[in-house]
Design a protein around this motif. Structure first.
Motif, PDB file in Angstrom:
ATOM      1  N   LYS A 123       0.829  -1.202   0.000  1.00  0.00           N
ATOM      2  CA  LYS A 123       0.000   0.000   0.000  1.00  0.00           C
ATOM      3  C   LYS A 123       0.869   1.259   0.000  1.00  0.00           C
ATOM      4  O   LYS A 123       0.620   2.199  -0.752  1.00  0.00           O
ATOM      5  CB  LYS A 123      -0.920  -0.010   1.234  1.00  0.00           C
ATOM      6  N   LEU A 124       1.899   1.239   0.826  1.00  0.00           N
ATOM      7  CA  LEU A 124       2.802   2.390   0.897  1.00  0.00           C
ATOM      8  C   LEU A 124       3.495   2.627  -0.447  1.00  0.00           C
ATOM      9  O   LEU A 124       3.674   3.768  -0.880  1.00  0.00           O
ATOM     10  CB  LEU A 124       3.850   2.177   1.985  1.00  0.00           C
ATOM     11  N   ILE A 125       3.881   1.536  -1.096  1.00  0.00           N
ATOM     12  CA  ILE A 125       4.546   1.675  -2.401  1.00  0.00           C
ATOM     13  C   ILE A 125       3.579   2.303  -3.410  1.00  0.00           C
ATOM     14  O   ILE A 125       3.940   3.197  -4.167  1.00  0.00           O
ATOM     15  CB  ILE A 125       5.040   0.301  -2.896  1.00  0.00           C
ATOM     16  N   GLN A 126       2.330   1.842  -3.346  1.00  0.00           N
ATOM     17  CA  GLN A 126       1.323   2.359  -4.267  1.00  0.00           C
ATOM     18  C   GLN A 126       0.978   3.830  -3.956  1.00  0.00           C
ATOM     19  O   GLN A 126       1.000   4.684  -4.848  1.00  0.00           O
ATOM     20  CB  GLN A 126       0.057   1.510  -4.156  1.00  0.00           C
ATOM     21  N   ASP A 127       0.709   4.081  -2.665  1.00  0.00           N
ATOM     22  CA  ASP A 127       0.313   5.431  -2.262  1.00  0.00           C
ATOM     23  C   ASP A 127       1.383   6.469  -2.591  1.00  0.00           C
ATOM     24  O   ASP A 127       1.077   7.610  -2.926  1.00  0.00           O
ATOM     25  CB  ASP A 127       0.011   5.484  -0.760  1.00  0.00           C
ATOM     26  N   ASN A 128       2.621   6.068  -2.466  1.00  0.00           N
ATOM     27  CA  ASN A 128       3.711   7.013  -2.704  1.00  0.00           C
ATOM     28  C   ASN A 128       4.263   6.932  -4.124  1.00  0.00           C
ATOM     29  O   ASN A 128       5.285   7.538  -4.433  1.00  0.00           O
ATOM     30  CB  ASN A 128       4.836   6.787  -1.707  1.00  0.00           C
ATOM     31  N   SER A 129       3.608   6.130  -4.946  1.00  0.00           N
ATOM     32  CA  SER A 129       4.031   5.948  -6.340  1.00  0.00           C
ATOM     33  C   SER A 129       5.532   5.661  -6.458  1.00  0.00           C
ATOM     34  O   SER A 129       6.250   6.328  -7.197  1.00  0.00           O
ATOM     35  CB  SER A 129       3.712   7.192  -7.185  1.00  0.00           C
ATOM     36  N   ILE A 130       5.956   4.687  -5.673  1.00  0.00           N
ATOM     37  CA  ILE A 130       7.391   4.356  -5.704  1.00  0.00           C
ATOM     38  C   ILE A 130       7.682   3.427  -6.883  1.00  0.00           C
ATOM     39  O   ILE A 130       7.019   2.403  -7.063  1.00  0.00           O
ATOM     40  CB  ILE A 130       7.819   3.692  -4.389  1.00  0.00           C
ATOM     41  N   ASN A 131       8.652   3.817  -7.680  1.00  0.00           N
ATOM     42  CA  ASN A 131       9.087   2.991  -8.802  1.00  0.00           C
ATOM     43  C   ASN A 131      10.520   2.520  -8.574  1.00  0.00           C
ATOM     44  O   ASN A 131      11.158   2.901  -7.606  1.00  0.00           O
ATOM     45  CB  ASN A 131       9.003   3.779 -10.116  1.00  0.00           C
ATOM     46  N   CYS A 132      10.964   1.699  -9.501  1.00  0.00           N
ATOM     47  CA  CYS A 132      12.320   1.167  -9.398  1.00  0.00           C
ATOM     48  C   CYS A 132      13.335   2.316  -9.380  1.00  0.00           C
ATOM     49  O   CYS A 132      13.321   3.160 -10.282  1.00  0.00           O
ATOM     50  CB  CYS A 132      12.609   0.252 -10.579  1.00  0.00           C
ATOM     51  N   PRO A 133      14.201   2.355  -8.376  1.00  0.00           N
ATOM     52  CA  PRO A 133      15.143   3.463  -8.275  1.00  0.00           C
ATOM     53  C   PRO A 133      16.196   3.472  -9.394  1.00  0.00           C
ATOM     54  O   PRO A 133      16.785   4.521  -9.658  1.00  0.00           O
ATOM     55  CB  PRO A 133      15.806   3.266  -6.920  1.00  0.00           C
ATOM     56  N   SER A 134      16.419   2.336 -10.037  1.00  0.00           N
ATOM     57  CA  SER A 134      17.460   2.361 -11.072  1.00  0.00           C
ATOM     58  C   SER A 134      16.893   2.576 -12.466  1.00  0.00           C
ATOM     59  O   SER A 134      17.541   3.207 -13.298  1.00  0.00           O
ATOM     60  CB  SER A 134      18.310   1.082 -11.016  1.00  0.00           C
ATOM     61  N   CYS A 135      15.637   2.106 -12.759  1.00  0.00           N
ATOM     62  CA  CYS A 135      15.142   2.282 -14.130  1.00  0.00           C
ATOM     63  C   CYS A 135      13.727   2.836 -14.183  1.00  0.00           C
ATOM     64  O   CYS A 135      13.151   2.967 -15.267  1.00  0.00           O
ATOM     65  CB  CYS A 135      15.218   0.970 -14.904  1.00  0.00           C
ATOM     66  N   LYS A 136      13.150   3.136 -13.018  1.00  0.00           N
ATOM     67  CA  LYS A 136      11.799   3.716 -12.932  1.00  0.00           C
ATOM     68  C   LYS A 136      10.691   2.743 -13.328  1.00  0.00           C
ATOM     69  O   LYS A 136       9.562   3.147 -13.554  1.00  0.00           O
ATOM     70  CB  LYS A 136      11.674   4.991 -13.823  1.00  0.00           C
ATOM     71  N   GLY A 137      11.033   1.464 -13.491  1.00  0.00           N
ATOM     72  CA  GLY A 137      10.038   0.468 -13.876  1.00  0.00           C
ATOM     73  C   GLY A 137       9.064   0.183 -12.737  1.00  0.00           C
ATOM     74  O   GLY A 137       9.246   0.614 -11.604  1.00  0.00           O
ATOM     75  N   GLU A 138       8.001  -0.579 -13.096  1.00  0.00           N
ATOM     76  CA  GLU A 138       7.007  -0.978 -12.100  1.00  0.00           C
ATOM     77  C   GLU A 138       7.606  -1.981 -11.125  1.00  0.00           C
ATOM     78  O   GLU A 138       8.387  -2.860 -11.502  1.00  0.00           O
ATOM     79  CB  GLU A 138       5.809  -1.631 -12.815  1.00  0.00           C
ATOM     80  N   LEU A 139       7.211  -1.868  -9.854  1.00  0.00           N
ATOM     81  CA  LEU A 139       7.692  -2.816  -8.860  1.00  0.00           C
ATOM     82  C   LEU A 139       6.654  -3.903  -8.604  1.00  0.00           C
ATOM     83  O   LEU A 139       5.453  -3.644  -8.636  1.00  0.00           O
ATOM     84  CB  LEU A 139       8.002  -2.077  -7.558  1.00  0.00           C
ATOM     85  N   SER A 140       7.131  -5.106  -8.373  1.00  0.00           N
ATOM     86  CA  SER A 140       6.226  -6.216  -8.061  1.00  0.00           C
ATOM     87  C   SER A 140       5.681  -6.038  -6.647  1.00  0.00           C
ATOM     88  O   SER A 140       6.124  -5.166  -5.903  1.00  0.00           O
ATOM     89  CB  SER A 140       7.001  -7.536  -8.132  1.00  0.00           C
ATOM     90  N   LYS A 141       4.741  -6.923  -6.282  1.00  0.00           N
ATOM     91  CA  LYS A 141       4.271  -6.935  -4.897  1.00  0.00           C
ATOM     92  C   LYS A 141       5.395  -7.464  -4.007  1.00  0.00           C
ATOM     93  O   LYS A 141       6.256  -8.237  -4.450  1.00  0.00           O
ATOM     94  CB  LYS A 141       3.054  -7.855  -4.779  1.00  0.00           C
ATOM     95  N   ALA A 142       5.375  -7.033  -2.756  1.00  0.00           N
ATOM     96  CA  ALA A 142       6.410  -7.478  -1.817  1.00  0.00           C
ATOM     97  C   ALA A 142       6.237  -8.962  -1.519  1.00  0.00           C
ATOM     98  O   ALA A 142       5.126  -9.454  -1.368  1.00  0.00           O
ATOM     99  CB  ALA A 142       6.316  -6.660  -0.538  1.00  0.00           C
ATOM    100  N   ARG A 143       7.348  -9.655  -1.500  1.00  0.00           N
ATOM    101  CA  ARG A 143       7.352 -11.069  -1.146  1.00  0.00           C
ATOM    102  C   ARG A 143       8.265 -11.289   0.049  1.00  0.00           C
ATOM    103  O   ARG A 143       9.251 -10.573   0.222  1.00  0.00           O
ATOM    104  CB  ARG A 143       7.879 -11.915  -2.306  1.00  0.00           C
ATOM    105  N   GLN A 144       7.928 -12.283   0.844  1.00  0.00           N
ATOM    106  CA  GLN A 144       8.733 -12.578   2.016  1.00  0.00           C
ATOM    107  C   GLN A 144       9.853 -13.551   1.624  1.00  0.00           C
ATOM    108  O   GLN A 144       9.594 -14.600   1.037  1.00  0.00           O
ATOM    109  CB  GLN A 144       7.827 -13.214   3.076  1.00  0.00           C
TER     110      GLN A 144
END
Length: 509
Positions: A123-144
């Motif tokens: 949710k935090l990643i989505q709310d803050n529109s966080i993208n990949c820091p190296s290429c700005k690509g979409e990030l997957s869901k967090a996995r443990q």
RNA sequence: ACGCCAAUAGUCUAGUGGUAGGACUUCAGCCUUCCAAGCUGGAAACCCGGGUUCGAAUCCCGGUUGGCGUACCA
């Protein structure tokens, strides 16, 4: 050395001569698992024996236990492994880079994200529109990503369990009984040898980075107010060690500092005698195993490098062909583990002494058997002009100690040699009998697996009751009476006598 | 975990769309009175699965394992 990597040569000998091979090889293997063959097993045993003798049996108040490899979940909840071994990761769909989800969020939003659920992180990643820091690509869901091997205990699977990621926890969770056995008097140490498991993301480098490994470990419990009253410190005080301090690392270092352990304490380079004692002991042990002192040093880890439980780590690092490698960790675990388990299990781990109630602190030398074994293989590996390969193992860790050969098969020499071999085995030597091929070839075969001495039975054995002993390192031979064989071999192996001292018995060629 | 590369007797390797040759090792025997090198004979291999093909060890795809790089490494 030729172009071929030293590790490849070690692997080659390991496979050919029965030291080490991949697990489940006929089914394609399993990454990060290795089986030890006949010689590898003998060698492991000798490494453990050597450690056990000096770190356990020679000590007054150190005893060894054997703990379960599989432990129930609450143990690791309390120890912190469930958290610190289980990182939430996200992956970039485009460039495939992996990131710690919580750290990424903390970096970008400057708000705490550690310990949040996967959903909260997403949710935090989505709310803050966080993208990949190296290429700005979409990030997957967090996995443990949990580095512990988990399983279900019992047929109904009601209880979760994990293979232990370190041997130490068995000791902490048994502390109350062990302290009772030690009559509730500090200091005392509890040792353990056994396997631990970590589901490494990427096992690599032969037996150096594996998913199952064996540890030799001691938890030394002491009164923190008496941290410089180690009962046997005097015995090691003058031993010199190689040390790399934090300051040296900041400035950049080339040569480790050479100090006595006592000097290191006086100058505040090592926090206390309990830790310093083990640095000295380890130095002596590795030297006895054939690892030159110039090849290893203790590095005081920087704060951020140390494990979650440690208030200071001195890693023993060794210079291997592929770079530096940690083979022993010395941790100051303080009362971290006992406090955690006391609280979680509602048990008291205090020890009464002189009117005080103490939760003991812990100094922990923890060694990787596999990494030590590999280091020995590298440091003892020899190759001469003719391309012969052999291991210059000290007798103390050589998988086989003596080889017995008849010069020829005929004229009863074979039978005579076998009898002598048999007697050496009865006397406790790891003896190997070989009759096939020419004598020189048998010497070469013995050299290749590092057998320090070869006993040859020839015609003079029949007539004069003498045998020859050949020294692997000098290829020289002495001739002695059969009846002296066991004693002389014993002296040569214990280092009580050097081969060169038998000059009068040397065979001149 | 991702990317690139690789996989042939125990080990190291040669090789081709028509199922494999060598070296070393090993075994049996001969020879041999001290340092792998003589002679004879034997054993032993195309990582796994699928596809293309008359036919695949060879070409393609997937997996596994290994190496390197990146990441991870209490």
């Amino acid at each position: 050395m030729t172009e071929e990597r030293l590790m490849d040569k070690i692997i080659d000998v390991s496979l050919r001569r029965g030291f080490i091979s991949p697990t489940a090889e006929i089914y394609g293997g399993a990454g990060g698992f290795y089986d030890y063959g006949p010689l590898g097993t003998l060698m492991r045993q000798k490494i453990i024996d050597l450690w056990r003798q000096s770190f356990v049996l020679d000590e007054d108040k150190v005893f060894e236990i054997t703990g379960s490899l599989l432990l129930p979940e609450p143990v690791f909840q309390a120890s912190g492994h469930l958290d610190s071994f289980s990182d939430p990761l996200v992956q970039c769909d485009k460039c495939k880079s992996m990131f710690r989800a919580d750290e990424l969020i903390e970096q970008i939003t400057k708000q705490k994200a550690e310990g949040l659920t996967l959903e909260a992180l997403d949710k935090l990643i989505q709310d803050n529109s966080i993208n990949c820091p190296s290429c700005k690509g979409e990030l997957s869901k967090a996995r443990q990503f949990n580095l512990m091997f988990g399983t279900e205990i019992g047929s109904t699977g009601g209880m979760k369990g994990y293979l232990r990621p370190e041997t130490a926890q068995n000791i902490f969770i048994n502390f109350k009984r062990l302290a009772g056995f030690m009559r509730n008097k500090l200091p005392f140490g509890i040792a353990q040898v056994g396997h631990s498991f970590r589901n490494e993301i990427s096992p690599r480098n032969f037996i150096l980075r594996v998913r199952q490994f064996e540890q030799m470990e001691i938890e030394m419990f002491y009164d923190p107010e008496k941290e410089n009253e180690h009962p046997r410190f005097d015995e090691v005080a003058e031993i010199e060690i190689n040390l790399v301090t934090r300051e040296m690392q900041e400035k950049g270092w080339e040569e480790p500092l050479r100090v006595t352990v006592e000097g290191a304490i006086v100058e505040g380079l090592i926090p206390n005698q309990y830790l310093a004692y083990y640095l000295a002991m380890e130095t002596e042990m590795l030297k006895a195993m054939g690892i030159p002192e110039t090849e290893f040093w203790f590095r005081h880890m920087q704060d951020h490098e140390a494990p979650h439980y440690s208030a200071g780590n001195f890693d023993l690092e060794v210079n291997l062909s592929l770079g530096h490698m940690e083979i022993i960790g010395n941790a100051l675990r303080t009362d971290y583990d006992l406090q955690k388990h006391a609280k979680a299990s509602n048990t008291s781990f205090e020890i009464a002494d002189e009117g005080r109630k103490i939760v003991p602190h812990v100094a922990e030398p923890s060694m990787g058997v596999d990494r030590i074994l590999y280091t020995i293989l590298e440091k003892c590996y020899r190759e001469d002009d003719r391309g012969w390969v052999w291991f210059q193992f000290p007798a103390a860790i050589a998988p086989l100690e003596v080889a017995v050969f008849p010069l020829m098969k005929k004229d009863g020499l074979a039978e005579l040699a076998y009898d002598i071999h048999d007697e050496l085995k009865d006397a406790g030597y790891l003896s190997f009998y070989d009759v096939s091929g020419k004598i020189g070839k048998r010497y070469a075969r013995a050299d290749e697996i590092g057998i320090p001495f070869c006993v040859t039975i020839d015609y003079e054995t029949k007539e004069e009751l003498t045998v020859t002993i050949r020294d692997r390192d000098s290829m020289q031979q002495i001739r002695i009476p059969i009846e002296d064989l066991e004693v002389v071999l014993g002296e040569l192996m214990d280092g009580e006598a050097e081969f060169s001292e038998f000059e009068d018995y040397l065979i001149k060629s």
